[in-house]
Design a protein around this motif. Structure first.
Motif, PDB file in Angstrom:
ATOM      1  N   UNK A 253       0.716  -1.304  -0.024  1.00 10.19           N
ATOM      2  CA  UNK A 253      -0.053  -0.016  -0.112  1.00 10.19           C
ATOM      3  C   UNK A 253       0.999   1.284  -0.114  1.00 10.19           C
ATOM      4  N   UNK A 254       1.769   1.488   0.711  1.00  3.98           N
ATOM      5  CA  UNK A 254       2.595   2.561   1.093  1.00  3.98           C
ATOM      6  C   UNK A 254       3.679   2.485  -0.267  1.00  3.98           C
ATOM      7  N   UNK A 380       6.384   0.389  10.843  1.00  4.24           N
ATOM      8  CA  UNK A 380       7.431   1.176  10.296  1.00  4.24           C
ATOM      9  C   UNK A 380       8.266   0.788   9.273  1.00  4.24           C
ATOM     10  N   UNK A 381       8.891  -0.546   9.514  1.00  4.58           N
ATOM     11  CA  UNK A 381       9.777  -1.192   8.597  1.00  4.58           C
ATOM     12  C   UNK A 381       9.192  -1.403   7.252  1.00  4.58           C
ATOM     13  N   UNK A 382       8.060  -1.967   7.206  1.00  3.37           N
ATOM     14  CA  UNK A 382       7.281  -2.320   5.858  1.00  3.37           C
ATOM     15  C   UNK A 382       6.788  -1.395   5.054  1.00  3.37           C
ATOM     16  N   UNK A 383       6.391  -0.276   6.031  1.00  6.72           N
ATOM     17  CA  UNK A 383       5.976   1.071   5.349  1.00  6.72           C
ATOM     18  C   UNK A 383       6.894   1.801   4.581  1.00  6.72           C
ATOM     19  N   UNK A 384       8.130   2.067   5.455  1.00  8.51           N
ATOM     20  CA  UNK A 384       9.418   2.412   4.925  1.00  8.51           C
ATOM     21  C   UNK A 384       9.986   1.652   3.887  1.00  8.51           C
ATOM     22  N   UNK A 385       9.883   0.285   3.861  1.00  8.77           N
ATOM     23  CA  UNK A 385      10.419  -0.509   2.736  1.00  8.77           C
ATOM     24  C   UNK A 385       9.803  -0.363   1.725  1.00  8.77           C
ATOM     25  N   UNK A 386       8.189  -0.203   1.682  1.00  6.97           N
ATOM     26  CA  UNK A 386       7.557  -0.040   0.555  1.00  6.97           C
ATOM     27  C   UNK A 386       7.838   1.359  -0.003  1.00  6.97           C
TER      28      UNK A 386
END
Length: 466
Positions: A253-254, A380-386
């Motif tokens: 999504x992000x 935070x990790x997956x959002x920032x990774x995305x």
């Protein structure tokens, strides 16, 4: 004994005072006010102001994501290992406030350097702000399951947080360019961006101090009162299927939202030849405030899964309308698509943190381990990774289209901008919709989990007090 257990259950399951609710919301106003400045404008700042090539910027963002693969779980493990008088998550809001503030300013500082050293400067400051954002933002998600076990209260807290986050991100997106001109004049965007960064960073610093002093970790369990070994923390993820789905959703999504957000200026400046309308389009992010506000009522009526599917469906419809507007260069259609999409995004953003908090409970119910840090650090990790992969995709597309800053763009460059603004986000939203179809944590199962966990915590408190 029964009365003592009942008292503990009521304490963990209670409603929170408004000073805590509003402080929790203000925390993400501060984060969005600063990090939306970076997410929306930094690529444009690097290419059109600082003079770094789009390919170099895309590579930078990809490298930063590799580092994110380590720093996200690192902060989660650190939280699970933290044991202070302030709790596990809350201390990080104080400890890393000033470092994040400083690096926000450094990101928009433009020393007069040769190109190679400009790129080095960008690497150090961007990766620095990226790592520090995890340090100040992951605790906001990890602290939620420690504030209350009440499902309705969590939805309310996440709604308030999303309202503040949406408002903060919209506000800085709309006022940034006018302030750049105000602070730097029409011909000095370097100075303008620097002072906007100083302003945003100062707002963050003050708000985070207030947030630290007001928030509390009320749900104190036997495990939360001591440091958890890494091996124990990881057990919370075993067969934690709600967590797996939410992590996948957060990433894809992000990724889509980032590719769209960071080329907004490019799209209106080059594709539509109306750069002045970029701020108006960003202003319509505020439409999401309406859907965020409606989220608790919609969730009560239809449940979390149907609500988030409804939001994703609206977002997909908005992107399709936007695609029509981009094809025919029709500004009215573009604005309509933007409004519809942002209304849907409000529901999605309001519920992601709630689903992660629920996965903490699921890990304890399923595996007997409550590890807020490692479970929610995925947020935070997956959002920032995305977002980073989205940034790399943007840089790659712009490079393949031979984008040249402040020039008349070729058809290939214009298509690369359109692909980032319309089609990549559309694909990401469709995949997100499919992922949520497999989410199986029903309201009945949530009620069962909550009763079990509250009773377990109450028994532990009683045993520890004897």
């Amino acid at each position: 004994m029964a009365d003592n257990i009942k008292t503990t259950i009521n304490k963990n399951d209670r409603r929170l005072p408004w000073n805590e609710r509003l402080s929790y919301g203000a925390s993400d106003f501060a984060c969005s006010f600063t990090f939306s400045l970076i997410g929306t404008y930094l690529m444009y700042f690097y290419t059109d102001v600082f003079g770094i090539t789009a390919a170099a910027v895309g590579t930078l963002m990809l490298v930063a994501r590799v580092i994110d693969a380590l720093d996200g779980p690192f902060w989660g493990i650190m939280i699970d290992h933290t044991h202070t008088k302030w709790g596990r998550s809350r201390p990080y809001l104080l400890w890393f406030n000033a470092p994040f503030t400083i690096f926000t300013i450094l990101c928009f500082t433009t020393p007069d350097l040769p190109m190679t050293w400009k790129i080095v400067w960008a690497y150090v400051t961007y990766i620095g702000i990226d790592v520090l954002y995890s340090a100040v933002n992951i605790p906001l998600t990890s602290i939620l399951p420690s504030m209350t076990t009440n499902s309705n209260e969590r939805v309310l807290l996440s709604t308030i947080r999303s309202l503040f986050s949406n408002f903060g991100g919209t506000l800085i997106s709309v006022i940034a360019l006018p302030l750049v001109t105000l602070f730097g004049g029409p011909n000095n965007p370097r100075q303008g961006f620097f002072w906007v960064a100083v302003m945003a960073a100062s707002v963050f610093f003050v708000i985070y101090l207030v947030v630290f002093f007001n928030l509390r970790e009320h749900v104190q369990t036997r495990q939360s009162k001591k440091a958890l070994p890494i091996k124990t923390s990881l057990k919370a993820l075993k067969n934690n299927w709600p967590w797996v789905i939410v992590v996948g959703l957060n990433f894809i999504y992000w990724l889509g939202m980032q590719t769209k957000g960071q080329v907004t200026l490019y799209f209106f400046k080059y594709n539509l030849d109306r750069p002045g309308l970029a701020s108006l389009a960003l202003f319509f992010n505020a439409v999401g405030l309406i859907s965020v506000f409606l989220t608790p009522k919609v969730v009560t009526e239809f449940g979390k899964k149907k609500t988030i599917l409804f939001g994703l469906g609206l977002s997909i419809a908005g992107q399709l309308i936007l695609g029509v507007g981009a094809q025919f260069l029709n500004i009215t259609t573009v604005i309509i698509g933007t409004i519809v999409g942002n209304f849907g995004n409000g529901f999605v953003g309001a519920l992601i943190a709630v689903l992660l908090a629920d996965s903490v409970d699921y890990g304890e119910w399923k595996n007997g381990v409550r590890a807020e840090g490692i479970v929610t650090s995925a947020s935070s990790f997956t959002a920032k990774f995305g977002m980073g992969i989205g940034g790399a995709i943007t840089g790659l597309f712009l490079s393949l289209g031979h984008y040249m800053p402040n020039k008349t763009q070729t058809p290939a460059a214009l298509f690369s901008i359109e692909a980032n603004y319309v089609w990549v986000p559309l694909v990401a939203l469709v995949i997100s919709f499919i992922l949520i179809l497999f989410y199986r944590l029903t309201p009945e199962k949530e009620t069962e989990m909550t009763r079990y966990i509250n009773a377990k915590h109450a028994r532990e408190d009683l045993e520890d007090s004897i």
